[in-house]
Design a protein around this motif. Sequence first.
Motif, PDB file in Angstrom:
ATOM      1  N   PRO B  34      11.662  43.806  25.713  1.00  0.00           N
ATOM      2  CA  PRO B  34      10.305  43.406  26.119  1.00  0.00           C
ATOM      3  C   PRO B  34       9.917  41.954  25.783  1.00  0.00           C
ATOM      4  O   PRO B  34       9.101  41.385  26.492  1.00  0.00           O
ATOM      5  CB  PRO B  34       9.425  44.386  25.332  1.00  0.00           C
ATOM      6  CG  PRO B  34      10.244  44.779  24.139  1.00  0.00           C
ATOM      7  CD  PRO B  34      11.654  44.800  24.628  1.00  0.00           C
ATOM      8  N   ASP B  35      10.496  41.362  24.724  1.00  0.00           N
ATOM      9  CA  ASP B  35      10.180  39.952  24.449  1.00  0.00           C
ATOM     10  C   ASP B  35      11.111  39.047  25.248  1.00  0.00           C
ATOM     11  O   ASP B  35      12.232  39.449  25.600  1.00  0.00           O
ATOM     12  CB  ASP B  35      10.360  39.650  22.952  1.00  0.00           C
ATOM     13  CG  ASP B  35       9.405  40.451  22.075  1.00  0.00           C
ATOM     14  OD1 ASP B  35       8.343  40.867  22.581  1.00  0.00           O
ATOM     15  OD2 ASP B  35       9.746  40.668  20.889  1.00  0.00           O
ATOM     16  N   HIS B  36      10.672  37.854  25.490  1.00  0.00           N
ATOM     17  CA  HIS B  36      11.527  36.867  26.164  1.00  0.00           C
ATOM     18  C   HIS B  36      11.460  35.541  25.425  1.00  0.00           C
ATOM     19  O   HIS B  36      11.308  34.477  26.013  1.00  0.00           O
ATOM     20  CB  HIS B  36      11.099  36.678  27.628  1.00  0.00           C
ATOM     21  CG  HIS B  36      11.221  37.909  28.451  1.00  0.00           C
ATOM     22  ND1 HIS B  36      10.208  38.832  28.583  1.00  0.00           N
ATOM     23  CD2 HIS B  36      12.275  38.403  29.156  1.00  0.00           C
ATOM     24  CE1 HIS B  36      10.612  39.836  29.357  1.00  0.00           C
ATOM     25  NE2 HIS B  36      11.858  39.599  29.716  1.00  0.00           N
ATOM     26  N   TYR B  37      11.577  35.626  24.108  1.00  0.00           N
ATOM     27  CA  TYR B  37      11.479  34.424  23.285  1.00  0.00           C
ATOM     28  C   TYR B  37      12.805  33.676  23.293  1.00  0.00           C
ATOM     29  O   TYR B  37      13.879  34.269  23.360  1.00  0.00           O
ATOM     30  CB  TYR B  37      11.099  34.787  21.854  1.00  0.00           C
ATOM     31  CG  TYR B  37       9.776  35.509  21.743  1.00  0.00           C
ATOM     32  CD1 TYR B  37       8.738  35.262  22.644  1.00  0.00           C
ATOM     33  CD2 TYR B  37       9.560  36.445  20.730  1.00  0.00           C
ATOM     34  CE1 TYR B  37       7.522  35.929  22.536  1.00  0.00           C
ATOM     35  CE2 TYR B  37       8.352  37.105  20.610  1.00  0.00           C
ATOM     36  CZ  TYR B  37       7.332  36.857  21.522  1.00  0.00           C
ATOM     37  OH  TYR B  37       6.148  37.504  21.409  1.00  0.00           O
ATOM     38  N   SER B 217      29.301  15.145  23.549  1.00  0.00           N
ATOM     39  CA  SER B 217      29.178  15.361  24.988  1.00  0.00           C
ATOM     40  C   SER B 217      27.762  15.191  25.496  1.00  0.00           C
ATOM     41  O   SER B 217      26.810  15.031  24.743  1.00  0.00           O
ATOM     42  CB  SER B 217      29.690  16.754  25.344  1.00  0.00           C
ATOM     43  OG  SER B 217      28.658  17.592  25.787  1.00  0.00           O
ATOM     44  N   THR B 218      27.659  15.234  26.802  1.00  0.00           N
ATOM     45  CA  THR B 218      26.379  15.062  27.489  1.00  0.00           C
ATOM     46  C   THR B 218      25.721  16.390  27.810  1.00  0.00           C
ATOM     47  O   THR B 218      24.615  16.409  28.355  1.00  0.00           O
ATOM     48  CB  THR B 218      26.625  14.330  28.819  1.00  0.00           C
ATOM     49  OG1 THR B 218      27.647  15.048  29.535  1.00  0.00           O
ATOM     50  CG2 THR B 218      27.078  12.908  28.588  1.00  0.00           C
ATOM     51  N   ASN B 219      26.389  17.512  27.519  1.00  0.00           N
ATOM     52  CA  ASN B 219      25.939  18.803  28.037  1.00  0.00           C
ATOM     53  C   ASN B 219      25.702  19.886  26.985  1.00  0.00           C
ATOM     54  O   ASN B 219      25.290  20.991  27.324  1.00  0.00           O
ATOM     55  CB  ASN B 219      26.987  19.340  29.030  1.00  0.00           C
ATOM     56  CG  ASN B 219      26.986  18.597  30.341  1.00  0.00           C
ATOM     57  OD1 ASN B 219      27.182  17.386  30.349  1.00  0.00           O
ATOM     58  ND2 ASN B 219      26.740  19.309  31.430  1.00  0.00           N
ATOM     59  N   ASP B 220      25.971  19.566  25.720  1.00  0.00           N
ATOM     60  CA  ASP B 220      25.896  20.596  24.677  1.00  0.00           C
ATOM     61  C   ASP B 220      24.560  21.325  24.671  1.00  0.00           C
ATOM     62  O   ASP B 220      23.498  20.714  24.651  1.00  0.00           O
ATOM     63  CB  ASP B 220      26.080  19.982  23.302  1.00  0.00           C
ATOM     64  CG  ASP B 220      27.402  19.280  23.171  1.00  0.00           C
ATOM     65  OD1 ASP B 220      28.378  19.766  23.751  1.00  0.00           O
ATOM     66  OD2 ASP B 220      27.442  18.254  22.486  1.00  0.00           O
ATOM     67  N   THR B 221      24.650  22.629  24.630  1.00  0.00           N
ATOM     68  CA  THR B 221      23.457  23.463  24.588  1.00  0.00           C
ATOM     69  C   THR B 221      23.753  24.720  23.775  1.00  0.00           C
ATOM     70  O   THR B 221      24.774  25.377  23.992  1.00  0.00           O
ATOM     71  CB  THR B 221      23.046  23.901  26.008  1.00  0.00           C
ATOM     72  OG1 THR B 221      22.806  22.725  26.808  1.00  0.00           O
ATOM     73  CG2 THR B 221      21.772  24.746  25.980  1.00  0.00           C
ATOM     74  N   VAL B 222      22.882  25.026  22.827  1.00  0.00           N
ATOM     75  CA  VAL B 222      22.946  26.302  22.119  1.00  0.00           C
ATOM     76  C   VAL B 222      21.609  27.000  22.341  1.00  0.00           C
ATOM     77  O   VAL B 222      20.550  26.470  21.981  1.00  0.00           O
ATOM     78  CB  VAL B 222      23.175  26.127  20.602  1.00  0.00           C
ATOM     79  CG1 VAL B 222      23.241  27.504  19.919  1.00  0.00           C
ATOM     80  CG2 VAL B 222      24.442  25.339  20.330  1.00  0.00           C
ATOM     81  N   LEU B 223      21.656  28.161  22.984  1.00  0.00           N
ATOM     82  CA  LEU B 223      20.443  28.920  23.286  1.00  0.00           C
ATOM     83  C   LEU B 223      20.409  30.178  22.435  1.00  0.00           C
ATOM     84  O   LEU B 223      21.431  30.865  22.300  1.00  0.00           O
ATOM     85  CB  LEU B 223      20.442  29.339  24.762  1.00  0.00           C
ATOM     86  CG  LEU B 223      19.954  28.328  25.799  1.00  0.00           C
ATOM     87  CD1 LEU B 223      20.375  28.788  27.189  1.00  0.00           C
ATOM     88  CD2 LEU B 223      18.437  28.156  25.735  1.00  0.00           C
ATOM     89  N   LEU B 224      19.259  30.480  21.868  1.00  0.00           N
ATOM     90  CA  LEU B 224      19.057  31.753  21.166  1.00  0.00           C
ATOM     91  C   LEU B 224      17.970  32.529  21.898  1.00  0.00           C
ATOM     92  O   LEU B 224      16.856  32.019  22.083  1.00  0.00           O
ATOM     93  CB  LEU B 224      18.641  31.490  19.707  1.00  0.00           C
ATOM     94  CG  LEU B 224      18.191  32.709  18.892  1.00  0.00           C
ATOM     95  CD1 LEU B 224      19.277  33.780  18.800  1.00  0.00           C
ATOM     96  CD2 LEU B 224      17.755  32.272  17.482  1.00  0.00           C
ATOM     97  N   LEU B 225      18.325  33.712  22.362  1.00  0.00           N
ATOM     98  CA  LEU B 225      17.405  34.543  23.127  1.00  0.00           C
ATOM     99  C   LEU B 225      17.087  35.813  22.336  1.00  0.00           C
ATOM    100  O   LEU B 225      17.999  36.469  21.834  1.00  0.00           O
ATOM    101  CB  LEU B 225      18.032  34.939  24.470  1.00  0.00           C
ATOM    102  CG  LEU B 225      18.612  33.817  25.332  1.00  0.00           C
ATOM    103  CD1 LEU B 225      19.236  34.396  26.611  1.00  0.00           C
ATOM    104  CD2 LEU B 225      17.541  32.779  25.695  1.00  0.00           C
ATOM    105  N   ALA B 226      15.813  36.157  22.255  1.00  0.00           N
ATOM    106  CA  ALA B 226      15.409  37.347  21.496  1.00  0.00           C
ATOM    107  C   ALA B 226      14.666  38.319  22.413  1.00  0.00           C
ATOM    108  O   ALA B 226      13.664  37.958  23.028  1.00  0.00           O
ATOM    109  CB  ALA B 226      14.517  36.939  20.314  1.00  0.00           C
ATOM    110  N   SER B 227      15.185  39.553  22.480  1.00  0.00           N
ATOM    111  CA  SER B 227      14.581  40.552  23.380  1.00  0.00           C
ATOM    112  C   SER B 227      13.598  41.488  22.674  1.00  0.00           C
ATOM    113  O   SER B 227      12.778  42.138  23.313  1.00  0.00           O
ATOM    114  CB  SER B 227      15.686  41.412  24.018  1.00  0.00           C
ATOM    115  OG  SER B 227      16.264  42.275  23.040  1.00  0.00           O
ATOM    116  N   GLY B 228      13.710  41.611  21.356  1.00  0.00           N
ATOM    117  CA  GLY B 228      12.853  42.554  20.628  1.00  0.00           C
ATOM    118  C   GLY B 228      13.139  44.012  20.961  1.00  0.00           C
ATOM    119  O   GLY B 228      12.402  44.907  20.536  1.00  0.00           O
ATOM    120  N   ALA B 229      14.224  44.269  21.708  1.00  0.00           N
ATOM    121  CA  ALA B 229      14.457  45.619  22.240  1.00  0.00           C
ATOM    122  C   ALA B 229      14.840  46.640  21.181  1.00  0.00           C
ATOM    123  O   ALA B 229      14.780  47.847  21.425  1.00  0.00           O
ATOM    124  CB  ALA B 229      15.548  45.563  23.321  1.00  0.00           C
TER     125      ALA B 229
END
Lengths: 383, 383
Positions: B34-37, B217-229
Amino acid sequence: MTVTAPKGFRASGVTAGLKTSGNPDLALVVNDGPDHYAAAVFTSNRVEAAPVTWSRIVVGDGRVDAVVLNSGGANACTGPQGFADTHRTAELVADALGIASGDLAVCSTGLIGELLPVDKIESAVPQLVSAVTPDGGEDAARAIMTTDTVPKQAVVQRASWSVGGMAKGAGMLAPALATMLVVVTTDAVVDQSELDGVLRTATATTFDRIDSDGCQSTNDTVLLLASGASGVRPSQEDLIAAVTEVCGSLARQLIADAEGAHHEVAIEVRTAASESDALTVARAIARNNLFKCAIFGNDPNWGRIVAAVGTTDAVFEPQRLDVNVNGVQVCRGCGVGDDRSLVDLSEREVHVVVDLHAGDASATVWTNDLTHDYVHENSAYST
Amino acid sequence: MTVTAPKGFRASGVTAGLKTSGNPDLALVVNDGPDHYAAAVFTSNRVEAAPVTWSRIVVGDGRVDAVVLNSGGANACTGPQGFADTHRTAELVADALGIASGDLAVCSTGLIGELLPVDKIESAVPQLVSAVTPDGGEDAARAIMTTDTVPKQAVVQRASWSVGGMAKGAGMLAPALATMLVVVTTDAVVDQSELDGVLRTATATTFDRIDSDGCQSTNDTVLLLASGASGVRPSQEDLIAAVTEVCGSLARQLIADAEGAHHEVAIEVRTAASESDALTVARAIARNNLFKCAIFGNDPNWGRIVAAVGTTDAVFEPQRLDVNVNGVQVCRGCGVGDDRSLVDLSEREVHVVVDLHAGDASATVWTNDLTHDYVHENSAYST
């Protein structure tokens, strides 16, 4: 002709047995005067070799009568015993020459972390000293070679005075300085007080602008010796020009013979807000392994160039960056420019031009590509 | 199990034809809530790729519903057209998912300076979206590989919540960050406001402490996604520990699979005056090509280590430096220590310990050796 081209200098090079190869490994340059003025620039590495510590003291009073140089061992990270060995070397050579050891500079190059076999140097000193001649410059230049494949020498001849030089260095080439030993001589008449400024002005745009592999050594030394034997006093401007020309020639020879290199790469950064910015950007590119591998592969991979530029704090707007490789504008406004397949990288010399569009300053740094041969030489060097 | 291990996430990986190899090259991770943090850390390179610019905006409000990732092209240095291509990709995927494009992050990896064939992405989107499943994590992890030889995944399972992650990256590994794309997911219940701190704390001691080749690099990305599920709210401390464990595992997997590497090298700097000093020294060693070549040659050439230390401005007295390689104290007091031939470098993992004797702080940086294979891969990559 080399360090003995200017009047008042003699040199020699002999085999003391420091190198397992049996090649010459001990050199001597003597300044017979009438002047014995000297200036020096040393590595800025805080871990400095014993001979650097010694020679700093010797040059401190501006007088150097002679310099003894050995290959086959850097005498770096050798503790109090290493310093004692340098001191002993200086005393042995000074005694044989009949000069004070405090006027004799010492330079060493080779593997770090091994004690020098001073007994071998001691045995070779009589031969070294008896061999010094006004024609000995080339012998000296050969005796300081390590992984160099050719001796490096340069001479600038003016109407009635001259500047000569020799250098060794093939790896650990990075400002300031490269892993290099350099002796520059002149028979010009010059005030002792101006010699240091002459040398620093010359090295700032020559040895300090080559960066073969980003690695700074513990032993780098550039010595300038002035004999005054020509009796001619050039203007400071003329002397700086001649010393800079000799240093520039030697610096380019170092890059041309760098360990395992297949390309010599000039990185020119233009339209920078300051010369310092231009240098920062040029050095960032010169130290980028991916760029250096691409050049080895004859691949004008300009993405790696702009990625390197992007790591710096120089003044520029990223979207205005232009990159030109060997005359082809491969990147325009940080985007795709002319067809990269038009770039010919088959020649040994490569010219990269980066425009920052932030001002009027510029600077050029020379580097090499990163090759299989570099990895091979440096993975097998000490074993 | 991977990014889809935590509840509330689905993923997929398909072949859009961006890679000439025909391997999967398009991945999707969907957070069903339910969360989309969300929180993110991006490259600090000033030349940033279009998807980085896009995703910075998307993550700005702390909400991310899904992330689409492609290999086969970095979409960096592609100008306004490149940004339009990222925007178009986001709209195509968001439309198919029935979400707002402003809640969809985009990541790209591959060659810099080439436009993405968005038509191929467009054709693949229906398949990509229809393929998302709660078991699709591994497919996604495979679709983001470039020169990676294995997919990188990690899961930390707690009693009733978990953290999962996937990563790609095999070259251009340098802080901050490596050339990496990383998606970390969790079903823990967490306040949106604390997510950024959790991620930054975790990356500071993991991804920011690996440096394979010094190239950023020019593209580095670290994403943390939290669903609360999971419905479970762990303490912030527990969440940080779990996220750090996943990031640490992925970081070590990146180093273990770095381009052409034969050794993974932990450089631990101890007794430093500050953690910052310890890091500065460890990074200087990690970027020293001569040291990296020596390790490739199974040569414990500690002189190259102290020479690298000497280039830094960290607090230490040079004559007090100690160096230990795989348990052998090869350098003691900046001088010759125990016999270097006692060092066994035949194993893949190498531990270098440097003592500065200047305080109580320490830090460890992981790097790789510099090998023929690295030069080969990076001289042939784009051609």
